[in-house]
Design a protein around this motif. Structure first.
Motif, PDB file in Angstrom:
ATOM      1  N   SER A 476     -11.508   2.103   5.583  1.00  0.00           N
ATOM      2  CA  SER A 476     -11.067   2.509   4.247  1.00  0.00           C
ATOM      3  C   SER A 476     -10.417   1.338   3.542  1.00  0.00           C
ATOM      4  N   LEU A 477     -10.496   1.367   2.233  1.00  0.00           N
ATOM      5  CA  LEU A 477      -9.680   0.534   1.362  1.00  0.00           C
ATOM      6  C   LEU A 477      -8.812   1.486   0.556  1.00  0.00           C
ATOM      7  N   SER A 478      -7.529   1.217   0.503  1.00  0.00           N
ATOM      8  CA  SER A 478      -6.630   2.112  -0.222  1.00  0.00           C
ATOM      9  C   SER A 478      -5.612   1.306  -1.003  1.00  0.00           C
ATOM     10  N   ILE A 479      -5.183   1.876  -2.099  1.00  0.00           N
ATOM     11  CA  ILE A 479      -4.129   1.291  -2.928  1.00  0.00           C
ATOM     12  C   ILE A 479      -2.989   2.300  -2.978  1.00  0.00           C
ATOM     13  N   ASP A 480      -1.814   1.900  -2.488  1.00  0.00           N
ATOM     14  CA  ASP A 480      -0.686   2.824  -2.425  1.00  0.00           C
ATOM     15  C   ASP A 480       0.614   2.110  -2.758  1.00  0.00           C
ATOM     16  N   THR A 481       1.701   2.851  -2.716  1.00  0.00           N
ATOM     17  CA  THR A 481       2.995   2.327  -3.149  1.00  0.00           C
ATOM     18  C   THR A 481       3.603   1.320  -2.184  1.00  0.00           C
ATOM     19  N   THR A 482       3.133   1.271  -0.929  1.00  0.00           N
ATOM     20  CA  THR A 482       3.720   0.305   0.011  1.00  0.00           C
ATOM     21  C   THR A 482       3.294  -1.126  -0.288  1.00  0.00           C
ATOM     22  N   ILE A 483       2.257  -1.299  -1.099  1.00  0.00           N
ATOM     23  CA  ILE A 483       1.834  -2.657  -1.463  1.00  0.00           C
ATOM     24  C   ILE A 483       2.934  -3.362  -2.243  1.00  0.00           C
ATOM     25  N   ALA A 484       3.725  -2.602  -2.979  1.00  0.00           N
ATOM     26  CA  ALA A 484       4.826  -3.199  -3.730  1.00  0.00           C
ATOM     27  C   ALA A 484       5.827  -3.881  -2.807  1.00  0.00           C
ATOM     28  N   SER A 485       6.058  -3.310  -1.620  1.00  0.00           N
ATOM     29  CA  SER A 485       7.020  -3.904  -0.683  1.00  0.00           C
ATOM     30  C   SER A 485       6.553  -5.280  -0.224  1.00  0.00           C
ATOM     31  N   ARG A 486       5.273  -5.412   0.049  1.00  0.00           N
ATOM     32  CA  ARG A 486       4.728  -6.699   0.466  1.00  0.00           C
ATOM     33  C   ARG A 486       4.869  -7.739  -0.644  1.00  0.00           C
ATOM     34  N   ILE A 487       4.565  -7.348  -1.875  1.00  0.00           N
ATOM     35  CA  ILE A 487       4.668  -8.290  -2.992  1.00  0.00           C
ATOM     36  C   ILE A 487       6.118  -8.697  -3.223  1.00  0.00           C
ATOM     37  N   LYS A 488       7.033  -7.749  -3.073  1.00  0.00           N
ATOM     38  CA  LYS A 488       8.455  -8.078  -3.247  1.00  0.00           C
ATOM     39  C   LYS A 488       8.947  -9.025  -2.154  1.00  0.00           C
TER      40      LYS A 488
END
Length: 530
Positions: A476-488
């Motif tokens: 799967s490829l997914s876009i979710d809210t935890t990606i923000a933590s990685r960017i931060k």
């Protein structure tokens, strides 16, 4: 024909791509009673070989440093090119040609050339990605960058700015798009898109960023998917971790902002299930695992149209980027263990064959940390997560306790069974609008009755399997809210490790990106009223 052109940038990416091309080559059929589900024209281009026969070679550009190609040569059994004449210039004396010592082929490649059964590959016999390559490439696909040498200690190719400067100098001298990419693009009848596989935490990130600039100048509306390969954080010496993370931060800021879809990829041994046994020091092993996920996830984009709808790269992007400003996705995978019970190991027998070597790490059961606990009846969970984790000291003890919200998820299932005729493959029209209005994930699913083939070039990293068998794979490829933590986290690294002259612009860019993965779900509200 909806062709896809591939760009391979760097040693690690070429390992991943070599597994990919070996798998594509295995789909070719050579008898009238066999028909492949895969449309070979999407990734392969026709041509005429040296003997006048028709050939098929990958639509790819392979960039690597001097010494990175191993035993691979531009001259092969399909195409012959003359050695360039030595220009004497103003010198009237004789020319002296100095040649490096030729790298000897391993037994596997020698057997392939002689048409014999190749011996099993090992981590010791695979020194370069060309050591397990089974595909012939067109000479114009091979691009060696002689300015830097692989694994050089005097001029290491590890800082982001070094790759940026190398591309700028080469492009100024040769116009790389005109010299390398344009011929592949012009021979395509209807180009579906470009997929780029590149390292993003070393100098190749800078090289890829400037390449993206040129691609957007020339092919502004073309779908471009970037698979960014990163080393596992534990495999990097502590003194170089900030350099690698700084490189990754620059890549996310400058590549993801221009890509249609950006997928960072890494393998963390602690986040693997017990049926995966992998040598983390072997790029052959690590790239095999990543390639199995990448190849399965992109399989729907190269299927023949008859009997099923081909899901193009553009459709995949639209399914994931539901809000228009979210294009960084997580890659996940699970293996169907029922299809893996093929006699290599007896069911119920513990896999202990990897414990005799210190460098070969036995994987651990995946923690529940990444398991989505919302919409459990609809959003699938997976055994392996290839998204870079929060890993540095400042991340410890600061994980959010809020539920993960999935904006969009695309799933690809391949197995030996038939695809149910009544199974929906994607949310469309009214249903998609209803789910978006209700704040529910947009989910696209596809199933293909073509299991993943385990070739003799693929490492034995899955328990209870053997060469010549096949596996059911879910990705799967997914876009979710935890990606923000990685960017931060990358933003925090920038504030500590980047020079003052460019720190503010880069930190602001990452901060704006992170907000996109909170907007509409976690944009400052104290309660989860959504």
């Amino acid at each position: 024909m909806h062709e896809i052109i591939t760009l391979q940038l760097g040693q690690r990416s070429n390992y991943v791509a070599t597994h990919f091309w070996n798998t594509q080559e295995s789909y070719f059929t050579y008898s009238a009673d066999q028909e492949s589900l895969v449309d070979h024209d999407i990734h392969f281009r026709p041509g005429i070989g040296a003997d006048g026969n028709e050939t098929f070679t990958p639509r790819t550009l392979i960039y690597d440093l001097k010494g990175g190609f191993g035993t691979l040569k531009k001259i092969n059994a399909l195409y012959e090119i003359d050695e360039p004449a030595v220009a004497h210039g103003l010198w009237n004396g004789p020319a002296v040609v100095q040649r490096q010592e030729v790298i000897q082929q391993n037994a596997y490649q020698q057997s392939l050339e002689e048409g014999l059964e190749p011996p099993p590959l090992t981590t010791e016999s695979v020194r370069y990605w060309s050591d397990f390559n089974r595909v012939y490439f067109h000479p114009k696909s091979i691009v060696q960058l002689n300015e830097y040498e692989l694994n050089s200690s005097l001029m290491p190719f590890e800082n982001w700015s070094v790759g940026e400067e190398l591309f700028n100098s080469l492009d100024k001298e040769h116009d790389l798009l005109d010299r390398d990419l344009r011929s592949f693009a012009e021979e395509a009848d209807h180009m579906q898109g470009i997929q780029i596989i590149s390292g993003i935490d070393d100098a190749w990130g800078g090289f890829a960023a400037r390449y993206m600039d040129r691609i957007r100048d020339e092919y502004g509306k073309t779908t471009v998917c970037v698979w960014g390969v990163e080393d596992a954080i534990k495999s990097i010496p502590r003194e170089k971790r900030f350099i690698r993370m700084s490189n990754a931060a620059r890549s996310v800021s400058e590549i993801a902002s221009q890509a249609s879809l950006f997928i960072p990829m890494t393998v963390q041994s602690a986040m693997l299930p017990s049926y995966v046994v992998i040598d983390m020091q072997s790029q052959w092993h690590v790239s095999g695992l990543l390639s199995a996920a990448l190849e399965t996830m992109t399989l729907p984009s190269r299927l023949k149209v008859q009997g099923r709808n081909r899901e193009t790269m553009d459709q995949l992007v639209n399914a994931l980027n539901v809000n228009g400003n979210q294009n960084i996705a997580k890659l996940r995978m699970s293996i169907d263990q029922k299809e893996a019970l093929n006699g290599h190991d007896r069911p119920g027998r513990s896999n202990v064959r990897a414990q005799s070597r210190d460098t070969r790490m036995r994987s651990q059961d995946r923690r529940a940390e990444e398991v989505q606990d919302v919409e459990k009846d609809e959003v699938s969970t997976f055994d392996m997560v290839f998204f870079p984790p929060e890993s540095l000291e400042q991340s410890r003890g600061q994980r959010s306790t809020k539920k993960t919200h999935v904006f969009g998820q695309a799933e690809s299932l391949r197995s030996s069974g038939d695809v149910p005729a009544d199974e929906a493959t994607e949310d469309e029209g009214f249903e998609r609008a209803r789910r978006r209005a209700a704040g529910l994930p947009i989910i696209q699913k596809s199933r293909t009755p073509l299991p993943f083939p385990l070739l003799d070039s693929f490492p034995h990293i899955f328990a209870r399997t053997s060469s010549g068998s096949s596996l059911g794979v879910r990705t799967s490829l997914s876009i979710d809210t935890t990606i923000a933590s990685r960017i931060k986290e990358l933003q925090s690294i920038v504030n500590r490790a980047i020079g003052v002259d460019e720190r503010e612009a880069l930190a602001n860019s990452l901060g704006e990106m992170a907000e996109a993965y909170e907007e509409g779900w976690d944009s400052g509200s104290d309660e989860n009223d959504d």
